[in-house]
Design an enzyme around this catalytic site. Structure first.
Site, PDB file in Angstrom:
ATOM      1  N   GLY A 147       0.840  -1.189   0.000  1.00 14.63           N
ATOM      2  CA  GLY A 147       0.000   0.000   0.000  1.00 14.63           C
ATOM      3  C   GLY A 147       0.879   1.244   0.000  1.00 14.63           C
ATOM      4  N   ARG A 148       0.372   2.325   0.562  1.00 19.59           N
ATOM      5  CA  ARG A 148       1.135   3.573   0.556  1.00 19.59           C
ATOM      6  C   ARG A 148       2.450   3.430   1.305  1.00 19.59           C
ATOM      7  NH1 ARG A 148      -4.224   5.329   1.004  1.00 19.59           N
ATOM      8  NH2 ARG A 148      -4.880   6.764  -0.652  1.00 19.59           N
ATOM      9  N   ILE A 149       2.403   2.826   2.504  1.00 22.70           N
ATOM     10  CA  ILE A 149       3.630   2.700   3.287  1.00 22.70           C
ATOM     11  C   ILE A 149       4.588   1.715   2.628  1.00 22.70           C
ATOM     12  CG2 ILE A 149       4.593   1.953   5.496  1.00 22.70           C
ATOM     13  CD1 ILE A 149       2.027   3.013   6.824  1.00 22.70           C
ATOM     14  N   ARG A 201      -2.365  -8.231  -1.998  1.00 24.92           N
ATOM     15  CA  ARG A 201      -3.610  -8.885  -2.424  1.00 24.92           C
ATOM     16  C   ARG A 201      -3.810  -8.788  -3.919  1.00 24.92           C
ATOM     17  NH1 ARG A 201      -8.302  -6.753   1.520  1.00 24.92           N
ATOM     18  NH2 ARG A 201      -7.317  -4.771   0.960  1.00 24.92           N
ATOM     19  N   THR A 207       6.814  -2.731  11.195  1.00 24.69           N
ATOM     20  CA  THR A 207       6.348  -1.429  11.667  1.00 24.69           C
ATOM     21  C   THR A 207       4.840  -1.304  11.457  1.00 24.69           C
ATOM     22  OG1 THR A 207       6.884  -0.476   9.494  1.00 24.69           O
ATOM     23  CG2 THR A 207       8.544  -0.241  11.244  1.00 24.69           C
ATOM     24  N   ARG A 257       1.606  -3.930  12.544  1.00 21.25           N
ATOM     25  CA  ARG A 257       0.920  -4.335  13.768  1.00 21.25           C
ATOM     26  C   ARG A 257       1.523  -5.635  14.263  1.00 21.25           C
ATOM     27  NH1 ARG A 257      -0.661   0.142  13.995  1.00 21.25           N
ATOM     28  NH2 ARG A 257      -2.802   0.937  14.197  1.00 21.25           N
ATOM     29  N   GLU A 281       1.272  -5.454  23.000  1.00 24.81           N
ATOM     30  CA  GLU A 281       1.744  -4.173  23.526  1.00 24.81           C
ATOM     31  C   GLU A 281       0.632  -3.444  24.287  1.00 24.81           C
ATOM     32  OE1 GLU A 281       1.847  -0.731  20.389  1.00 24.81           O
ATOM     33  OE2 GLU A 281       2.800  -2.473  19.458  1.00 24.81           O
ATOM     34  N   HIS A 310       7.075   1.344  19.563  1.00 26.19           N
ATOM     35  CA  HIS A 310       6.031   1.860  18.674  1.00 26.19           C
ATOM     36  C   HIS A 310       6.297   3.333  18.320  1.00 26.19           C
ATOM     37  CE1 HIS A 310       1.632   0.959  17.419  1.00 26.19           C
ATOM     38  NE2 HIS A 310       2.190   1.800  16.573  1.00 26.19           N
ATOM     39  N   GLY A 335       7.200   4.321  15.132  1.00 31.08           N
ATOM     40  CA  GLY A 335       7.209   4.466  13.689  1.00 31.08           C
ATOM     41  C   GLY A 335       6.636   5.768  13.173  1.00 31.08           C
TER      42      GLY A 335
END
Length: 334
Positions: free
Chosen positions: A162-164, A184, A244, A246, A275, A296, A298
């Site tokens: 995706g974007r990241i 996907r 980075t 989940r 977490e 966490h 990121g």
């Protein structure tokens, strides 16, 4: 907005001062000055009274909590990119709109992904610890001491383009990495050509062929333990994995066992399955130089947090001005 009654807004966590100041100017906003996480009882009490709840990823807004909301609660404007902490379907059934803050943290998270790759492969944390924890014991440069591995020329396999994931791919290509990805569906051909990226329909096949695995997919029922014990075992003994996204995308217990057995070379984790609790076995692996662990961080830039706050404000204003919020999250979506 000033000619109307200001909506009552409840912030569950402390936000940057600039955001909170603007919230107070525009809304009847109750702030969380001490930044202590709110208990379910405190959240329920607020949701029974306010017009807008502004939660973060640390708040579990489940169906039971939503069921206790008062009829005046019309908007949950989450200060987050993801919404897996909110039961969006339950909110929709109660007539509550949910919004998020997408497309803000892409670059920051991609930067942190690359930072983890460098930290693991070049043993940056270990090197720093030598100086910080054993001052005076460093004997100087040595040809064979603290050897890491070169980044350029390796293959990176991105899980979730995706974007990241795409932003990670652009950075990886700039550092001389060959980009591989599993998604996907295949990305735009022009982007694939730009990145010189190789698409793998089979995640299993990609995992067995890359040197670095980067997790950049969202947390959904379909991605829970996507990196299962079986899949993690497909990785090469010299490969590393960074996450980075989940924590629950990786079977953490299986990852720990592989690291302990030396069946993969290392891991860089910014997120964890339970977490804020971190498995003590992971902490030991970090102390032994087998993993790099970040709390966490990121998306933790001032610019990113202010941009997130601005999106929350825009969503609230749009809703109470009678418009569709630009970042509305529809029910029934992964």
């Amino acid at each position: 907005m000033t000619a109307k009654k200001k909506p009552r807004v409840y912030l569950t966590r402390k936000l940057p001062d600039a955001v909170e100041t603007r919230m107070r100017e525009l809304f009847d906003a109750e702030l969380n000055i001490d930044d202590a996480p709110r208990s379910p009882a405190e959240l329920a009490d607020a949701m029974a009274k306010v017009d807008v709840l502004v939660p973060s990823v640390t708040d579990r807004i489940d169906a039971a909590l939503i069921g206790k909301a008062g009829p005046q609660l019309k908007l949950i404007a989450s200060f987050s990119n993801g919404t897996d902490h909110i039961d969006v379907d339950a909110a929709a059934k109660k007539g509550i709109t949910v919004t998020n803050t997408p497309n803000v943290l892409t670059e920051d998270t991609a930067d942190m992904t690359m930072a983890l790759i460098f930290a693991v492969m070049r043993r940056l944390v270990e090197g720093s610890q030598v100086l910080m924890e054993r001052p005076g014991q460093w004997e100087g440069w040595s040809p064979t001491w603290m050897l890491g591995r070169r980044i350029g020329g390796k293959r990176i396999g991105i899980v979730g383009m995706g974007r990241i994931g795409t932003a990670v791919a652009r950075r990886a290509k700039a550092f001389g990495l060959a980009v591989h990805y599993h998604n996907r569906s295949r990305i735009n051909p022009a982007t694939e050509e730009e990145l010189e990226a190789t698409y793998w329909e089979s995640l299993d096949q990609m995992l067995a062929r890359v040197d670095i695995v980067s997790i950049n997919c969202p947390s959904t029922p379909a991605t829970f333990h996507l990196l299962s014990a079986r899949r993690l075992a497909l990785m090469q003994p010299s490969s590393i994995i960074v996450n980075t996204a989940r924590g629950d995308v990786i079977d953490e217990a299986a990852l720990i066992q592989l690291l302990r057995d030396g069946k993969i070379a290392g891991a860089g984790l910014d997120v964890f399955q339970n977490e804020p609790a971190v498995n003590p076995k992971l902490l030991k692996l970090a102390r032994d130089g087998r993993a790099v662990l970040f709390p966490h961080m990121g998306s933790a830039t001032l610019e990113g947090r202010v941009d997130m706050g601005d999106k929350v404000i825009i969503n609230i204003r749009a809703y109470f001005d009678g418009h569709r919020p630009p970042n509305r999250v529809l029910p029934g979506r992964d």
